[in-house]
Design a protein around this motif. Structure first.
Motif, mmCIF file in Angstrom:
data_model
loop_
_atom_site.group_PDB
_atom_site.id
_atom_site.type_symbol
_atom_site.label_atom_id
_atom_site.label_comp_id
_atom_site.label_asym_id
_atom_site.label_seq_id
_atom_site.Cartn_x
_atom_site.Cartn_y
_atom_site.Cartn_z
ATOM 1 N N PRO A 106 0.832 -1.212 0.000
ATOM 2 C CA PRO A 106 0.000 0.000 0.000
ATOM 3 C C PRO A 106 0.863 1.257 0.000
ATOM 4 C CG PRO A 106 -0.822 -1.588 1.592
ATOM 5 C CD PRO A 106 0.504 -2.107 1.121
ATOM 6 N N LEU A 107 0.383 2.281 -0.697
ATOM 7 C CA LEU A 107 1.128 3.524 -0.820
ATOM 8 C C LEU A 107 0.446 4.662 -0.060
ATOM 9 C CD1 LEU A 107 1.900 3.457 -4.653
ATOM 10 C CD2 LEU A 107 3.545 3.129 -2.798
ATOM 11 N N PRO A 108 1.228 5.449 0.663
ATOM 12 C CA PRO A 108 0.662 6.662 1.263
ATOM 13 C C PRO A 108 0.470 7.732 0.189
ATOM 14 C CG PRO A 108 3.013 6.543 1.706
ATOM 15 C CD PRO A 108 2.659 5.273 0.995
ATOM 16 N N ASP A 109 -0.321 8.739 0.505
ATOM 17 C CA ASP A 109 -0.617 9.801 -0.460
ATOM 18 C C ASP A 109 0.638 10.547 -0.905
ATOM 19 O OD1 ASP A 109 -3.290 9.167 -0.357
ATOM 20 O OD2 ASP A 109 -3.783 10.719 1.117
ATOM 21 N N LYS A 110 1.657 10.569 -0.055
ATOM 22 C CA LYS A 110 2.863 11.340 -0.369
ATOM 23 C C LYS A 110 3.778 10.651 -1.380
ATOM 24 C CE LYS A 110 3.145 14.057 3.873
ATOM 25 N NZ LYS A 110 3.989 14.415 5.061
ATOM 26 N N VAL A 111 3.440 9.426 -1.778
ATOM 27 C CA VAL A 111 4.214 8.722 -2.803
ATOM 28 C C VAL A 111 3.380 8.687 -4.077
ATOM 29 C CG1 VAL A 111 5.321 6.558 -3.472
ATOM 30 C CG2 VAL A 111 5.420 7.331 -1.092
ATOM 31 N N SER A 112 3.888 9.271 -5.153
ATOM 32 C CA SER A 112 3.137 9.366 -6.401
ATOM 33 C C SER A 112 3.196 8.062 -7.185
ATOM 34 C CB SER A 112 3.706 10.495 -7.267
ATOM 35 O OG SER A 112 4.995 10.150 -7.758
ATOM 36 N N ASP A 113 2.293 7.913 -8.160
ATOM 37 C CA ASP A 113 2.315 6.742 -9.035
ATOM 38 C C ASP A 113 3.634 6.677 -9.799
ATOM 39 O OD1 ASP A 113 -0.291 6.144 -8.265
ATOM 40 O OD2 ASP A 113 -1.167 7.296 -9.919
ATOM 41 N N ARG A 114 4.123 7.810 -10.210
ATOM 42 C CA ARG A 114 5.396 7.883 -10.942
ATOM 43 C C ARG A 114 6.553 7.385 -10.070
ATOM 44 N NH1 ARG A 114 7.109 11.779 -15.265
ATOM 45 N NH2 ARG A 114 9.319 12.297 -15.009
ATOM 46 N N GLN A 115 6.590 7.823 -8.822
ATOM 47 C CA GLN A 115 7.629 7.355 -7.903
ATOM 48 C C GLN A 115 7.483 5.862 -7.630
ATOM 49 O OE1 GLN A 115 6.691 10.192 -4.788
ATOM 50 N NE2 GLN A 115 8.644 11.265 -5.073
ATOM 51 N N ALA A 116 6.250 5.415 -7.473
ATOM 52 C CA ALA A 116 6.013 4.002 -7.155
ATOM 53 C C ALA A 116 6.463 3.092 -8.282
ATOM 54 C CB ALA A 116 4.532 3.781 -6.862
ATOM 55 N N ALA A 117 6.378 3.553 -9.525
ATOM 56 C CA ALA A 117 6.781 2.736 -10.661
ATOM 57 C C ALA A 117 8.293 2.561 -10.730
ATOM 58 C CB ALA A 117 6.266 3.347 -11.960
ATOM 59 N N VAL A 118 9.039 3.402 -10.016
ATOM 60 C CA VAL A 118 10.499 3.293 -10.024
ATOM 61 C C VAL A 118 11.001 2.690 -8.711
ATOM 62 C CG1 VAL A 118 12.577 4.512 -10.802
ATOM 63 C CG2 VAL A 118 10.361 5.459 -11.332
ATOM 64 N N LEU A 119 10.073 2.216 -7.887
ATOM 65 C CA LEU A 119 10.463 1.562 -6.636
ATOM 66 C C LEU A 119 11.251 0.282 -6.903
ATOM 67 C CD1 LEU A 119 7.422 1.952 -4.240
ATOM 68 C CD2 LEU A 119 9.806 2.253 -3.601
ATOM 69 N N GLU A 120 10.907 -0.450 -7.975
ATOM 70 C CA GLU A 120 11.572 -1.734 -8.220
ATOM 71 C C GLU A 120 13.069 -1.562 -8.478
ATOM 72 O OE1 GLU A 120 12.873 -5.477 -10.042
ATOM 73 O OE2 GLU A 120 13.020 -3.448 -10.838
ATOM 74 N N PRO A 121 13.511 -0.707 -9.414
ATOM 75 C CA PRO A 121 14.959 -0.522 -9.554
ATOM 76 C C PRO A 121 15.596 0.109 -8.319
ATOM 77 C CG PRO A 121 13.761 0.998 -10.972
ATOM 78 C CD PRO A 121 12.763 0.010 -10.462
ATOM 79 N N ALA A 122 14.846 0.955 -7.618
ATOM 80 C CA ALA A 122 15.384 1.516 -6.373
ATOM 81 C C ALA A 122 15.589 0.421 -5.333
ATOM 82 C CB ALA A 122 14.451 2.602 -5.835
ATOM 83 N N ALA A 123 14.721 -0.584 -5.343
ATOM 84 C CA ALA A 123 14.878 -1.707 -4.413
ATOM 85 C C ALA A 123 16.132 -2.517 -4.743
ATOM 86 C CB ALA A 123 13.639 -2.605 -4.470
ATOM 87 N N VAL A 124 16.402 -2.696 -6.042
ATOM 88 C CA VAL A 124 17.635 -3.366 -6.453
ATOM 89 C C VAL A 124 18.840 -2.608 -5.891
ATOM 90 C CG1 VAL A 124 19.099 -3.968 -8.429
ATOM 91 C CG2 VAL A 124 16.630 -4.346 -8.547
ATOM 92 N N ALA A 125 18.807 -1.279 -6.019
ATOM 93 C CA ALA A 125 19.928 -0.450 -5.549
ATOM 94 C C ALA A 125 20.063 -0.506 -4.031
ATOM 95 C CB ALA A 125 19.734 0.991 -6.022
#
Length: 342
Positions: free
Chosen positions: A140-159
């Motif tokens: 689940p995402l809080p309001d302060k995290v945008s759809d655009r940011q959430a779509a880049v969570l996967e590569p950020a998780a790799v990092a």
């Protein structure tokens, strides 16, 4: 529903497929954004590499043609039995399959599951109007995290997983070899972690300037200068390309007792000087996917500590995913991360 289906190399078709039925513990999403990953590009250009073709993947039960795309976010529009998510809940997708019963899963190392795979590579993914996924993949995402940011969570998780594997401490020095999406996110996260010196290496001046904006303190265009000569003696080097030359640069840049973290995916066998590694006590640390990092990343983004969407260079329509996405990324260009917006 409209979907980007991988059939074979150089053959991704934007076509309609029937909505899959919803099973127990599954959730149907309306996809909001889906990134095109380097792994997707490898499958498009000369796959299959990970995509199952003749035998369905054990966890997903799917073989090609399949919906590509494993970096995505969405909104819950239907839930199966056993799901605690509400309709309309925005979520980020952690697309790793896990069985929950093998030795790795029981240890909590679900990224090393015996049935390891990714929705969007070994099963239907997110480059479509809708996606059906097991509940355990959704955060689940809080309001302060945008759809655009959430779509880049996967590569950020790799990092972030690679950073944690390195044991990087505040005040240490870092070399990041390769300023692609993962390399740039490593730079951003290393800066947040308190690295005092971050040397970024790439052959693209544009990507190096992006690296500077995300926290790199020194830039090396490796087509003109030697990274080991500039960065000699760093504590940790991250190899984020997957080539022999960049591996050599990473190993050559660390101090005695330093660490080299392998994040890039090598298509062939890599070579190294074992005597040099032993003589200098250099550690080689592989990093595979991610585990237990999504909640922390979501919190960091919501708090304004990091913003993985800073690597996004374009958004395109699903209908244009092949011509404006895969085909353009296959040519020399300055794109870093392209998002498809169904």
């Amino acid at each position: 529903m409209l979907s980007a289906l991988w059939h074979k190399a150089r053959d991704i078709r934007i076509e309609r497929r029937a909505r899959p039925a919803l099973g127990p513990g599954e959730v149907r999403l309306r996809v909001t954004r889906c990134g095109i990953c380097g792994s997707d590009m490898h499958e498009y250009l000369n796959g299959p590499h990970a995509i199952p073709v003749e035998v369905p993947h054990g966890a997903s039960g799917v073989a090609a043609p399949l919906v590509i795309g494993h970096e995505f976010s969405g909104v819950v529009i239907e839930t199966g039995s056993g799901s605690d998510l509400a309709l309309g809940q925005r979520v980020a997708v952690e697309p790793e399959y896990r069985c929950g019963v093998c030795a790795a899963c029981r240890r909590g190392d679900y990224n090393l599951c015996e049935s390891m795979g990714f929705a969007g590579l070994m099963g239907h993914g997110g480059m479509a109007e809708e996606a059906v996924l097991p509940r355990y993949m959704l955060h689940p995402l809080p309001d302060k995290v945008s759809d655009r940011q959430a779509a880049v969570l996967e590569p950020a998780a790799v990092a972030l997983h690679a950073l944690r594997r390195s044991g990087l401490a505040a005040g240490q020095s870092v070399a990041v070899v390769g300023a692609g999406p993962i390399g740039l996110l490593l730079i951003q996260l290393a800066a947040v972690a308190g690295a005092r010196r971050i040397v970024a290496s790439d052959i693209s001046d544009a990507r190096l300037e992006k690296a500077r904006s995300l926290g790199a303190t020194e830039l090396v265009n490796s087509s003109a200068r030697s990274l080991p000569a500039v960065a000699a003696g760093v504590d940790v080097a991250f190899e984020a390309v997957g080539m022999q030359a960049t591996l050599d640069d990473a190993i050559g840049s660390v101090r005695k007792g330093g660490k080299v973290v392998l994040v890039g995916l090598f298509g062939t066998t890599a070579r190294f000087d074992a005597f040099d590694l032993v003589n200098r006590e250099v550690e080689i640390i592989p990093s595979c996917g991610y585990r237990h990092v999504y909640p922390d990343l979501i919190g960091m983004i919501a708090a304004g500590v990091v913003d993985p969407s800073l690597i996004v260079t374009r958004e395109i329509r699903l209908e244009d995913a092949v011509a404006e996405g895969f085909e353009k990324l296959a040519q020399p260009n300055e794109d870093v991360k392209v998002l498809v917006a169904p």
